[in-house]
Design an enzyme around this catalytic site. Structure first.
Site: not given
Lengths: 567, 345
Positions: A118, A232, A234, A244, A247, A278, A346, A381
Site C-alpha cells: 500500500f 486528504q 485521494h 473512489l 489504492e 497519497r 477523501h 494519512r
C-alpha cells in the site's frame, strides 16, 4: 428515559468497536448506539483496500517499528509519536481479534491472513478481504454487537450536547421516524460520526452523510477541534462522480499514465512510483493536469489509471468491485481500457482533539475514528491506516468511557433545552420568510472549497474562501425547509447536515490560511516549504462567542527526529 | 443543484416521467403516485434523478441514500416493478425496457412495513438476523482473542466469499414470493447470512442455528422460485446457500425420519427402478399406512368414482430407454456423493 452510562454517536467501525469493548469492559453498564443510518450502512463499508498491521505474514522481516516510522514519515512529522506507537503496536492484535470473531480476510498460501503493498508503506502489510475490506469489517462488528445485545437507536440524528458547566449531561437527538426531539441523558458520550470531507461535495469520494456532525456538535459546545486544515485528496477518484478507486488498484500494480502515454510518477517519486503517499500522488496528478498533460473531456480534465496489463483474472479476483464501479459510473471496463480518474477529497485528518485514551477537553465526552484527532495521521494519512485507526481508537474510547462512566453523576437534561432544540429545527425554517435553497448553498460550498481550499492553496484564494463561506453562513440563516412533515423528513436532515458542514468549513479555511507552510496534504503555493521552526505544531480551533479562535498544541515527539520527507 | 443534472455527458436528453409512489402516514389515508417529468441524459442514475427532483421540484419526496456508490445498500427500491439499487441503475437502461414509453415507476420495497414514500422499515430484517444468530460465535474464548490467527484455507474462504458480498439492501426480501404470503418467513437474506456462518469453521453454534432454521417459517418454506437470486444486486447465488442449508440439515441432523425425506427417498427409488413414479403407493411410503387411510381415503374414493386413480404398481411399466437412464442415474448419484464428501472437508 433512564440515564445511559455510555451513549455512542455513530455506528461505523469506531462506534461499533467502542460499543463492543464497553460491554466487554463492564457488562452491567447501560450502553446505547445512536446512528443516523442503520449501522451496516455506515461509510466504513466503503473502505475497499485494507488495514495495516505488521503481522509479517507476507514480508517476514516486517516489524511494528517500521510501521511506526512509515506512519510518522507519511504524516510529515505532525503525528504524535506516542499515539502512533499505540496505533501500530495494537494493530496485529486487533486484526487477529477481528479474525477470531469472523472477519473473512483473504488468505495467503500458508492459510494466514493475506497482505498487500500500500502507498507509503516500506513493506506489504495491508490486510484485506478482496476489495470489500471495510464492508466485511463493518458486518463483523455489527454482527458481534447484535450478538452482545447492544441497544441501537437507528435513524436518530444528533442535534446537541447538553452541557452543565465543564461537563456533558448527555445528548439531544431527533428520531427521524417520528420527527420527535428526544433526550439521552448519559454519564458519557462518545462521538464516532466519521469525517467531514463531504463538504467538498461533488469533488469528494465520501457518502452523502459524511458531514462531520459530531465534530460540529462538539465545536458548538466549546470543545476544540485539531488540525482541521488537513484534508486528504485521494489520487484516484472517478472523473464524473468523485467516487473512489481503491489504492489497492495501484497496490496490485496499476499505472498512472498521462496523455503522452508516460508513467509520470517517475518524475515525482522515482523509487515508489505509483505507490508514493497519497498527498504526493494527488499533487503530481494535479500538476500534470495544470501543466496540460491530462486528457480533456466535458467532465473535466483527467488522467488514466491503467490496469489492462494486470490481466482479466487478477482484476476479476482481486478488484471485482472497482471493475463494477468503473463500468457503472464511467462505462469503462478496466480489463479492456484505462480508467479516467482525478484527485477527490477523501479523508479528514483533523477532528475533535483527543488524548491517547479518546478523552476530549470536556469531561465525559470522548471521540474516536475519523471524527477524532489523536493525532496518528499528522498532516497526511497513509492508506490502510484509517480502518486501523477506527478499530484501535474505537476500542480504546469504548474502554475508557466504560471505565470512567461511574465516576460521573448521571445527567438530567432540562426540558427547556429539549424544547430549545425542537424550536431550532422545527421553528422558522418552514416559513415563507425563508427562501434560500439548501441544494444551491451546498453546491456553492463545495465549489468554493475545491477552488480556494483545495489541493493547492494560496493566501488570496484562502481569503476569498473564508469570505465566501461566511457569506454562505449568512445566507443559510434564510434557508427553507420545504418538507413540513414530521415523519422521516430527509429535507430537514440535509439542511441540518449543511449547517454542520458550514460551521466546520470555516475552521478548515481558517486553519489553512493561518498555516504559512506546506506540510503533508496542506500545500501553500506561497509557502512551498515545510517550516518546522514556526509550524511544527498542531492547530486548535475553538468557538468563542461565535467566532473561530485559533490556538496551538505541541507535537509529541519520540524516537524519530524531524527529517526531510522524500520518497 | 445549481448545475444541470449532468453537464458532463455528450449526446441528447430524453424527457422522462418518474411516477413516484407517495405516502405520508401523517396526512394520507392511502398511497398515490406523483409524476415528475425531467430531462435526463445518458449516464444518469435513478438516484441522481430522484435527487434532482427533490432539490428542484418537490423537496418532500422521501427516500434513503447514503454512499451513492452501490456499497451501503440504502437506496433499494422497486424501479419498474423490479427491486434494485437506485444509485447503480441507469435511467436510459430502464427506459429501454419500460412498458409505458417514457415512464419509470418508482415504488418502495415490498414485504417490509412502509414508513413514508420510498422508505420502508428495516427492523424486521434486523430482528430476523438476531433470531437466527447471524453472527460467528467463535470457538475461541473471548479472553484468548487477538493472540493468534485461525488458519483458514483458500478453499474455505471461497465457501463464504460470495455470501459476504451481501449488503442487506433487501432487494431479495422485496422479491421473495414466500414473504408475500408469510411475513414470518426467515427471508432469503437471512438464509444467506445463516449459511455463511454455518460453513465457517470458526463458528461454534452451527447446530443451534440449524435447529432454528429447520423449524416453521424456516429453510423448508422456500419454494425455489429463484427470484431472490435473480434480483440480487451483487449477483450472489442465494439459492445455493438455501440448498446448502437443506443438505446440511438432512446430513448432519440425520433427518431420515421425516415425511419430507421419506418422500424424497421413495421418489428416488422409483426413478431409479422404473424411470417414473409409482404414484399409488407414494403416500403410504411417505406417511405410512395408517396416516394414508385416515387422511386420503375420502379422496381415494372420489378418485375411484371419477376413474382418476393412478395405475396399480404391477401395471407401472419401466420407461423407455431405462437401461441407459439407469446408467446415467448411477453416475449422477456418484457425483453427488463425491460432492458431499468434498463439502464436508
Amino acid at each position: 428515559m433512564k440515564p445511559f452510562d455510555v451513549v455512542i454517536v455513530g455506528g461505523g467501525g469506531a462506534g461499533l468497536y467502542a460499543a463492543m469493548e464497553a460491554m466487554k469492559t463492564n457488562p452491567s453498564l447501560n450502553i446505547a448506539v445512536l446512528s443516523k443510518v442503520y449501522p451496516n450502512r455506515s461509510h466504513t463499508s466503503a473502505a475497499q483496500g485494507g488495514a495495516n498491521a505488521a503481522l509479517a505474514n507476507k514480508a517476514k522481516d516486517d516489524t511494528v517499528e517500521m510501521h511506526i516510522f512509515d506512519t510518522i514519515k507519511g504524516g510529515d512529522y505532525l503525528a504524535d509519536q506516542d499515539a502512533v506507537q499505540v496505533l501500530c503496536s495494537e494493530a496485529p492484535k486487533i486484526i487477529r481479534e477481528l479474525e477470531n470473531m469472523g472477519t473473512p480476510w483473504s488468505r495467503m498460501e500458508d492459510n494466514t491472513i493475506a497482505q498487500r503493498p500500500f502507498g507509503g508503506a516500506t513493506l506489504p502489510r495491508c490486510c484485506y478481504c478482496s476489495d470489500k475490506t471495510g464492508h466485511t469489517i463493518l458486518q463483523t462488528l455489527y454482527e458481534q454487537c447484535l450478538k452482545k445485545g447492544v441497544i441501537f437507536f437507528n435513524e436518530y440524528f444528533a442535534l446537541n450536547l447538553s452541557v452543565n458547566g465543564s461537563r456533558s449531561r448527555g445528548l439531544i437527538a431527533m428520531n427521524m421516524k417520528s420527527g420527535k426531539v428526544e433526550a439521552f441523558p448519559a454519564r458519557t458520550v462518545i462521538f464516532a460520526t466519521g469525517g467531514y470531507a463531504k463538504m467538498y461535495w461533488n469533488r469528494s469520494s465520501n457518502a452523502a452523510g459524511n458531514t462531520g456532525d459530531g465534530q460540529a456538535i462538539a465545536f458548538r459546545s466549546g470543545i476544540p477541534l485539531k488540525d482541521m486544515e488537513f484534508v486528504q485528496f485521494h489520487p484516484t477518484g472517478l472523473r464524473k462522480s468523485g467516487l473512489l478507486i481503491t489504492e489497492g488498484a495501484r497496490g496490485e500494480g496499476g499505472y498512472l499514465v498521462n496523455k503522452d502515454g508516460e508513467r509520470f510518477m517517475a518524475r515525482y517519486a522515482k523509487e515508489k512510483m505509483e505507490l508514493g503517499p497519497r498527498d504526493l500522488v494527488s499533487r503530481s496528478i494535479e500538476t500534470e493536469i495544470l501543466e496540460g498533460r491530462g486528457f480533456d473531456s466535458p467532465a473535466g480534465t483527467y488522467i488514466h489509471l491503467d490496469l489492462t496489463h494486470l490481466g482479466a483474472d487478477l482484476i476479476k479476483s482481486r478488484l471485482p468491485q472497482i471493475r463494477e464501479m468503473s463500468m457503472q459510473f464511467e462505462g469503462v471496463d478496466p480489463i479492456e481500457e484505462p480508467i479516467p480518474i482525478r484527485p477527490t477529497a477523501h479523508y479528514s485528518m483533523g477532528g475533535i482533539d483527543t488524548d491517547n485514551f479518546g478523552r476530549t477537553a470536556m469531561e465525559g465526552v470522548y471521540a474516536a475514528g475519523e471524527c477524532g484527532c489523536v493525532s496518528v495521521h499528522g498532516a497526511n494519512r497513509l492508506g490502510g491506516n484509517s480502518l486501523l485507526d477506527i478499530l484501535v481508537f474505537g476500542r480504546i474510547a469504548g474502554h475508557t468511557a466504560a471505565e470512567e462512566a461511574r465516576k460521573f453523576e448521571p445527567g438530567a437534561i432540562p426540558e427547556a433545552e429539549i424544547k430549545e432544540q425542537l424550536d431550532a429545527v422545527r421553528g422558522g425554517m418552514h416559513s415563507s420568510g425563508h427562501y434560500e435553497r439548501y441544494g444551491a448553498l451546498r453546491e456553492e460550498l463545495g465549489q468554493t472549497l475545491a477552488r480556494n481550499v483545495g489541493i493547492y492553496r494560496e493566501s488570496s484564494l484562502l481569503q476569498k474562501g473564508i469570505q465566501e463561506i461566511s457569506e454562505l453562513k449568512e445566507r443559510f440563516k434564510k434557508v427553507r425547509v420545504f418538507d413540513t412533515s414530521d415523519v422521516f423528513n430527509t429535507n430537514l436532515m440535509q439542511v441540518l447536515e449543511l449547517k454542520n458542514m458550514l460551521d466546520l468549513a470555516e475552521t478548515v479555511a481558517a486553519g489553512a490560511y493561518a498555516r504559512e507552510e506546506s506540510r503533508g496534504s496542506h500545500t501553500r503555493v506561497d509557502f512551498p516549504v515545510r517550516d518546522d521552526a514556526k509550524w511544527h505544531k498542531h492547530t486548535l480551533a475553538t468557538l468563542v462567542n461565535g467566532k473561530v479562535v485559533l490556538g496551538e498544541k505541541p507535537v509529541t515527539m519520540g524516537r524519530y527526529e524531524l527529517q526531510e520527507r522524500t520518497y | 443543484m445549481t448545475v444541470p443534472i449532468d453537464q458532463h455527458t455528450e449526446g441528447g436528453k430524453k424527457d422522462v416521467t418518474f411516477r413516484v409512489f407517495r405516502f405520508n402516514p401523517q396526512v394520507d389515508s392511502k398511497p398515490y403516485f406523483d409524476d415528475y417529468t425531467i430531462p435526463v441524459e445518458r449516464g444518469v442514475t435513478v438516484l441522481r434523478s430522484l435527487n434532482y427532483i427533490k432539490e428542484h421540484i418537490d423537496a418532500s419526496v422521501s427516500f434513503r441514500a447514503f454512499c451513492q456508490a452501490g456499497i451501503c445498500g440504502s437506496c433499494g427500491m422497486r424501479i419498474n416493478s423490479l427491486s434494485k439499487l437506485a444509485c447503480t441503475t441507469q435511467v436510459w437502461d430502464v427506459l429501454a425496457k419500460s412498458r409505458e414509453q417514457g415512464i419509470i415507476k418508482v415504488e418502495p420495497l415490498r414485504n417490509l412495513p412502509l414508513v413514508k414514500d420510498l422508505i420502508v422499515d428495516m427492523d424486521p430484517l434486523v430482528d430476523k438476523m438476531k433470531h437466527y444468530s447471524n453472527w460467528i460465535d467463535s470457538t475461541m474464548p473471548e479472553a484468548s482473542m487477538g493472540k493468534k490467527e485461525f488458519l483458514i484455507s483458500e478453499e474455505e474462504f471461497l465457501r463464504y466469499d460470495k455470501a459476504t458480498d451481501c449488503i442487506l439492501c433487501a432487494s431479495c426480501i422485496s422479491e421473495c414470493s414466500i414473504l408475500r404470503a408469510n411475513k414470518e418467513y426467515v427471508s432469503p437474506a437471512v438464509l444467506l447470512k445463516s449459511y455463511r456462518m454455518n460453513v465457517d469453521s470458526r463458528d461454534a453454534i452451527h447446530e443451534q442455528r440449524l435447529s432454528e432454521l429447520v423449524k416453521d417459517h424456516g429453510v423448508w418454506d422456500c419454494t425455489h422460485c429463484y427470484r431472490c437470486q435473480e434480483s440480487c444486486v451483487k449477483s450472489i447465488p442465494i439459492m445455493e446457500a438455501i440448498h446448502g442449508i437443506r443438505e446440511d440439515a438432512i446430513e448432519s441432523r440425520g433427518m431420515k425420519d421425516t415425511s419430507g425425506s421419506k418422500h424424497a427417498e421413495a421418489f428416488m427409488s422409483d426413478i431409479e427402478k422404473k424411470g417414473k413414479l409409482v404414484e399409488a403407493t407414494l403416500p403410504i411410503r411417505t406417511n405410512g399406512v395408517i396416516w394414508t387411510l385416515q387422511n386420503l381415503m375420502p379422496m381415494a374414493v372420489k378418485m375411484i368414482m371419477k376413474r382418476r386413480t393412478p395405475p396399480p404398481p404391477p401395471l407401472v411399466k419401466s420407461a423407455r430407454g431405462i437401461k441407459i437412464f439407469r446408467e446415467m442415474f448411477r453416475e449422477m448419484t456418484e457425483h453427488v456423493k463425491q460432492d458431499h464428501k468434498s463439502h464436508k472437508k
